[in-house]
Design a protein around this motif. Structure first.
Motif, PDB file in Angstrom:
ATOM      1  N   MET A  30       0.723  -1.292   0.287  1.00 20.69           N
ATOM      2  CA  MET A  30      -0.091  -0.043  -0.193  1.00 20.69           C
ATOM      3  C   MET A  30       0.857   1.532   0.136  1.00 20.69           C
ATOM      4  O   MET A  30       0.736   2.024  -0.242  1.00 20.69           O
ATOM      5  CB  MET A  30      -1.104   0.028   1.350  1.00 20.69           C
ATOM      6  N   VAL A  31       1.970   0.720   0.672  1.00 21.82           N
ATOM      7  CA  VAL A  31       3.238   2.465   0.251  1.00 21.82           C
ATOM      8  C   VAL A  31       3.764   2.549  -0.943  1.00 21.82           C
ATOM      9  O   VAL A  31       4.938   1.425  -0.594  1.00 21.82           O
ATOM     10  CB  VAL A  31       3.521   2.949   1.781  1.00 21.82           C
ATOM     11  N   LYS A  32       4.204   3.190  -1.358  1.00 24.10           N
ATOM     12  CA  LYS A  32       4.826   2.687  -2.091  1.00 24.10           C
ATOM     13  C   LYS A  32       6.389   3.427  -1.954  1.00 24.10           C
ATOM     14  O   LYS A  32       6.687   4.296  -1.083  1.00 24.10           O
ATOM     15  CB  LYS A  32       5.000   3.544  -3.190  1.00 24.10           C
ATOM     16  N   PRO A  33       7.396   2.358  -2.489  1.00 31.56           N
ATOM     17  CA  PRO A  33       8.796   3.040  -2.254  1.00 31.56           C
ATOM     18  C   PRO A  33       9.061   4.263  -2.185  1.00 31.56           C
ATOM     19  O   PRO A  33       8.873   5.321  -3.217  1.00 31.56           O
ATOM     20  CB  PRO A  33      10.023   1.903  -3.117  1.00 31.56           C
ATOM     21  N   GLY A  34       9.972   5.051  -0.930  1.00 30.05           N
ATOM     22  CA  GLY A  34      10.664   5.674  -0.992  1.00 30.05           C
ATOM     23  C   GLY A  34       9.319   6.899  -0.670  1.00 30.05           C
ATOM     24  O   GLY A  34      10.071   8.687  -0.128  1.00 30.05           O
ATOM     25  N   GLU A  35       8.029   7.101  -0.387  1.00 26.93           N
ATOM     26  CA  GLU A  35       6.902   7.122   0.036  1.00 26.93           C
ATOM     27  C   GLU A  35       6.513   7.717   1.164  1.00 26.93           C
ATOM     28  O   GLU A  35       7.064   6.343   2.253  1.00 26.93           O
ATOM     29  CB  GLU A  35       5.795   6.950   0.000  1.00 26.93           C
ATOM     30  N   PRO A  36       7.187   8.972   2.303  1.00 27.83           N
ATOM     31  CA  PRO A  36       7.007   9.412   3.570  1.00 27.83           C
ATOM     32  C   PRO A  36       5.776   8.788   3.570  1.00 27.83           C
ATOM     33  O   PRO A  36       4.747   9.363   3.683  1.00 27.83           O
ATOM     34  CB  PRO A  36       7.219  10.536   3.603  1.00 27.83           C
ATOM     35  N   PHE A  37       5.731   8.076   5.292  1.00 24.91           N
ATOM     36  CA  PHE A  37       4.642   7.839   5.989  1.00 24.91           C
ATOM     37  C   PHE A  37       4.494   8.148   7.588  1.00 24.91           C
ATOM     38  O   PHE A  37       5.538   7.916   8.277  1.00 24.91           O
ATOM     39  CB  PHE A  37       3.791   6.762   6.118  1.00 24.91           C
ATOM     40  N   TYR A  38       3.783   8.363   8.398  1.00 30.38           N
ATOM     41  CA  TYR A  38       3.701   8.032   9.545  1.00 30.38           C
ATOM     42  C   TYR A  38       3.285   6.562  10.346  1.00 30.38           C
ATOM     43  O   TYR A  38       2.693   6.245   9.840  1.00 30.38           O
ATOM     44  CB  TYR A  38       2.804   8.984  10.406  1.00 30.38           C
ATOM     45  N   LEU A  39       3.847   6.547  12.021  1.00 30.28           N
ATOM     46  CA  LEU A  39       3.674   5.108  12.194  1.00 30.28           C
ATOM     47  C   LEU A  39       2.450   5.694  13.892  1.00 30.28           C
ATOM     48  O   LEU A  39       3.096   5.829  13.940  1.00 30.28           O
ATOM     49  CB  LEU A  39       4.350   4.020  12.003  1.00 30.28           C
ATOM     50  N   VAL A  40       1.593   4.750  13.427  1.00 28.84           N
ATOM     51  CA  VAL A  40       1.002   4.410  15.127  1.00 28.84           C
ATOM     52  C   VAL A  40       0.190   3.040  15.494  1.00 28.84           C
ATOM     53  O   VAL A  40       0.621   2.570  14.583  1.00 28.84           O
ATOM     54  CB  VAL A  40      -0.253   5.231  14.348  1.00 28.84           C
TER      55      VAL A  40
ATOM     56  N   TYR B 196      11.505  -0.003   4.858  1.00 32.28           N
ATOM     57  CA  TYR B 196      10.950   0.419   5.010  1.00 32.28           C
ATOM     58  C   TYR B 196      10.774   1.957   5.921  1.00 32.28           C
ATOM     59  O   TYR B 196      10.346   2.415   6.158  1.00 32.28           O
ATOM     60  CB  TYR B 196       9.830   0.388   5.038  1.00 32.28           C
ATOM     61  N   GLU B 197      12.279   1.476   6.046  1.00 30.02           N
ATOM     62  CA  GLU B 197      12.691   1.829   8.477  1.00 30.02           C
ATOM     63  C   GLU B 197      12.752   3.143   8.031  1.00 30.02           C
ATOM     64  O   GLU B 197      12.044   4.665   8.788  1.00 30.02           O
ATOM     65  CB  GLU B 197      13.303   1.649   9.083  1.00 30.02           C
ATOM     66  N   SER B 198      13.435   3.633   6.760  1.00 28.53           N
ATOM     67  CA  SER B 198      13.837   5.386   6.913  1.00 28.53           C
ATOM     68  C   SER B 198      13.104   6.427   6.211  1.00 28.53           C
ATOM     69  O   SER B 198      13.192   7.107   5.843  1.00 28.53           O
ATOM     70  CB  SER B 198      15.241   4.918   5.614  1.00 28.53           C
ATOM     71  N   TYR B 199      11.940   5.152   5.591  1.00 31.24           N
ATOM     72  CA  TYR B 199      10.812   6.272   5.232  1.00 31.24           C
ATOM     73  C   TYR B 199       9.812   6.728   6.541  1.00 31.24           C
ATOM     74  O   TYR B 199       8.410   7.401   6.088  1.00 31.24           O
ATOM     75  CB  TYR B 199       9.899   5.537   4.383  1.00 31.24           C
ATOM     76  N   ILE B 200       9.711   6.001   7.308  1.00 36.64           N
ATOM     77  CA  ILE B 200       8.944   6.637   8.571  1.00 36.64           C
ATOM     78  C   ILE B 200       9.014   8.005   9.111  1.00 36.64           C
ATOM     79  O   ILE B 200       9.810   8.512   9.419  1.00 36.64           O
ATOM     80  CB  ILE B 200       9.278   5.214  10.056  1.00 36.64           C
ATOM     81  N   LYS B 201       8.191   8.741   8.451  1.00 35.56           N
ATOM     82  CA  LYS B 201       8.588  10.486   9.134  1.00 35.56           C
ATOM     83  C   LYS B 201       8.751  10.539  10.377  1.00 35.56           C
ATOM     84  O   LYS B 201       8.945  11.814  10.412  1.00 35.56           O
ATOM     85  CB  LYS B 201       7.399  11.405   8.063  1.00 35.56           C
ATOM     86  N   GLY B 202       7.613   9.944  11.127  1.00 34.95           N
ATOM     87  CA  GLY B 202       7.792   9.385  12.976  1.00 34.95           C
ATOM     88  C   GLY B 202       6.664   8.909  13.066  1.00 34.95           C
ATOM     89  O   GLY B 202       5.952   8.402  12.362  1.00 34.95           O
ATOM     90  N   ALA B 203       6.988   8.386  14.546  1.00 35.19           N
ATOM     91  CA  ALA B 203       6.253   7.190  15.184  1.00 35.19           C
ATOM     92  C   ALA B 203       5.838   7.521  16.293  1.00 35.19           C
ATOM     93  O   ALA B 203       6.581   8.181  17.230  1.00 35.19           O
ATOM     94  CB  ALA B 203       7.385   6.057  15.104  1.00 35.19           C
ATOM     95  N   LEU B 204       4.498   7.327  16.483  1.00 33.34           N
ATOM     96  CA  LEU B 204       3.758   8.009  18.031  1.00 33.34           C
ATOM     97  C   LEU B 204       2.609   7.510  18.344  1.00 33.34           C
ATOM     98  O   LEU B 204       2.158   5.699  17.511  1.00 33.34           O
ATOM     99  CB  LEU B 204       3.377   9.110  17.535  1.00 33.34           C
ATOM    100  N   VAL B 205       2.410   7.434  19.661  1.00 32.20           N
ATOM    101  CA  VAL B 205       1.611   6.286  20.500  1.00 32.20           C
ATOM    102  C   VAL B 205      -0.169   7.395  19.897  1.00 32.20           C
ATOM    103  O   VAL B 205       0.135   8.330  20.149  1.00 32.20           O
ATOM    104  CB  VAL B 205       1.403   5.778  21.448  1.00 32.20           C
ATOM    105  N   ALA B 206      -0.878   6.169  19.908  1.00 27.86           N
ATOM    106  CA  ALA B 206      -1.915   6.177  19.069  1.00 27.86           C
ATOM    107  C   ALA B 206      -2.952   7.852  20.617  1.00 27.86           C
ATOM    108  O   ALA B 206      -3.689   8.588  20.571  1.00 27.86           O
ATOM    109  CB  ALA B 206      -2.711   5.964  18.844  1.00 27.86           C
ATOM    110  N   SER B 207      -2.909   7.292  21.999  1.00 27.72           N
ATOM    111  CA  SER B 207      -3.286   7.853  22.486  1.00 27.72           C
ATOM    112  C   SER B 207      -2.449  10.021  23.140  1.00 27.72           C
ATOM    113  O   SER B 207      -2.983  10.207  23.795  1.00 27.72           O
ATOM    114  CB  SER B 207      -2.765   7.357  24.294  1.00 27.72           C
TER     115      SER B 207
END
Length: 448
Positions: free
Chosen positions: A306-316, A335-346
């Motif tokens: 669903m996420v193309k190589p090189g496409e930035p994304f947030y991970l929740v 794909y870890e280098s494409y993670i713009k930021g990781a956060l807890v849903a709360s």
């Protein structure tokens, strides 16, 4: 000689650690080095070699990490065209590991640069063959992943012919009692009918594997090319990063930005929410796509689809442990280098919820809904639940949204609920302001 299979259920990936006289060799190791280090510690051995069967399409290998941190030698067919220091192994070349001998067998068909490795004990007995993606249990590796990827790019028809020769000229001549250890099991997209069994013998495969039963090359190629599963977006990307080598997993994950409640997420950047479907539907960030990351979920495959190589994304994730787990699983496909930021849903604001599917109204008047079946075409051909449904396989959904009418509510279904959670959240993001989107989820069981 001690052989241990290290199996990743989510990727249906089998890798191997082999110990002989205190020396340890690895075959097709996954991104996380920990299982292999634990094997070496358990058997009081030192990891001295990594044997790569080919540049993998579905996961990132840790071969470079073992080379850089432990001075292990990497053995691979020179046709791969790698960007790192390696020891070339061509057909029938051998390497001594302790009192064991590893012999390369050139086995193209899945890829044009594929080696298998035959393990021979101190008495000269051929004990096991590590077949990578060439010979699976009950099947052989698909021939359509190297059109446009890799150092050597070959048509699927040419590769299909190579696979026929590999089966009949190489594997068929091995002793029947040689154990077959493949790189994948059932559920992998690298084959179409892989058995649930994770190992076998050459003798059993000669009797039961369809590829050994066909003596007519043209008929073999025709059957082989038919009905292969979809190719996730990340597959060609993985081939390339494995040819170059990826950085150590822990070092790479530590570079991922960790966000808190004060963070402002960039607009138009994809948000991947890894929580369970029922939790996601109660409250989530607007526009988030729900790709669940449960223990046995195919999170890696669908993230890469669903996420193309090189496409930035947030991970929740639901909590810190879940976020860490999701980052590690993301790293498994590079794909870890494409993670713009990781956060807890709360820690997020501006939450929305998904509407519950009006099942009674849908059962009474299904014609008042647009039904979107996101299963793959072979699944629909085998069993169709709604004659009026529009079939758009999930990997194609984003590009084919324009085919979905918005004049009445949309109901999305798959075979069990996992994919429909992804598909319905994607449609909600794209056209949710125009039409109500419902997920039939596991209620599809009522129509089976």
């Amino acid at each position: 000689m001690i052989i241990e299979q290290i199996y990743d259920k989510a990727l249906a990936h089998g890798s191997y650690a082999i110990e002989s006289d205190g020396q340890v060799a690895l075959v097709d190791p996954g991104r996380n080095p920990e299982p292999y280090l634990k094997f070496a510690e358990k058997h009081h051995g030192t990891i001295v070699a990594v044997f790569e069967t080919h540049p993998h399409a579905d996961f990132a290998s840790s071969h470079i990490e073992f080379q850089k941190k432990f001075d292990a030698k990497i053995y691979v067919n020179p046709k791969v065209g790698v960007s790192y220091d390696y020891e070339p192994m061509e057909h029938e070349d051998t390497v001594q590991i302790g009192s064991m001998t590893m012999k390369a067998l050139f086995t193209p068909g899945h890829s044009p640069d594929h080696n298998s490795y035959l393990a021979i004990d101190e008495n000269g007995v051929k004990k096991a063959v590590f077949t990578g993606d060439s010979l699976f249990i009950g099947d052989v590796g698909r021939p359509d992943l190297r059109e446009g990827a890799g150092n050597i790019q070959v048509s699927r028809k040419e590769l299909a012919g190579m696979m026929f020769d590999t089966i009949h000229d190489v594997f068929a001549h091995l002793p029947d009692d040689v154990v077959v250890y493949p790189a994948h099991g059932a559920g992998s997209l690298c084959g179409k009918n892989i058995s649930d069994e994770r190992s076998s013998t050459i003798g059993i495969q000669k009797q039961e594997n369809w590829a050994f039963q066909m003596d007519d090359k043209d008929r073999f190629m025709e059957s082989f090319l038919e009905g292969q599963p979809f190719i996730p977006s990340y597959f060609p990307h993985s081939v390339e990063i494995n040819r170059k080598g990826v950085p150590p997993m822990a070092d790479s994950i530590n570079k991922i930005p960790r966000l808190d409640s004060s963070a402002i997420l960039e607009e138009n950047t994809t948000i991947i929410d890894t929580r369970k479907e029922e939790i996601f539907k109660k409250s989530h960030l607007k526009g988030a796509i729900n790709i669940q990351a449960g223990e046995n979920d195919k999170f890696e495959t669908w993230l890469g689809a669903m996420v193309k190589p090189g496409e930035p994304f947030y991970l929740v994730g639901k909590d810190e442990a879940a976020v860490t787990n999701a980052m590690e699983r993301t790293a498994k496909i590079g794909y870890e280098s494409y993670i713009k930021g990781a956060l807890v849903a709360s820690a997020t604001d501006e939450k929305v919820s998904s509407e519950t599917t009006p099942l009674d109204r849908f059962k009474e008047n299904p014609e008042k809904f647009t039904i979107v079946d996101i299963r793959n075409k072979p699944e629909v051909q085998a069993e169709q639940f709604f004659p009026s449904a529009i079939n758009i396989p999930l990997p194609e959904l984003s590009e084919r949204i324009h085919e979905i009418p918005t004049d009445q509510p949309v109901v999305v279904h798959c075979a069990g609920g996992y994919r429909s959670a992804i598909g319905s959240s994607l449609l909600d993001k794209k056209i949710g302001d125009q039409v109500k989107i419902y997920d039939l989820s596991d209620d599809i069981q009522s129509w089976k």
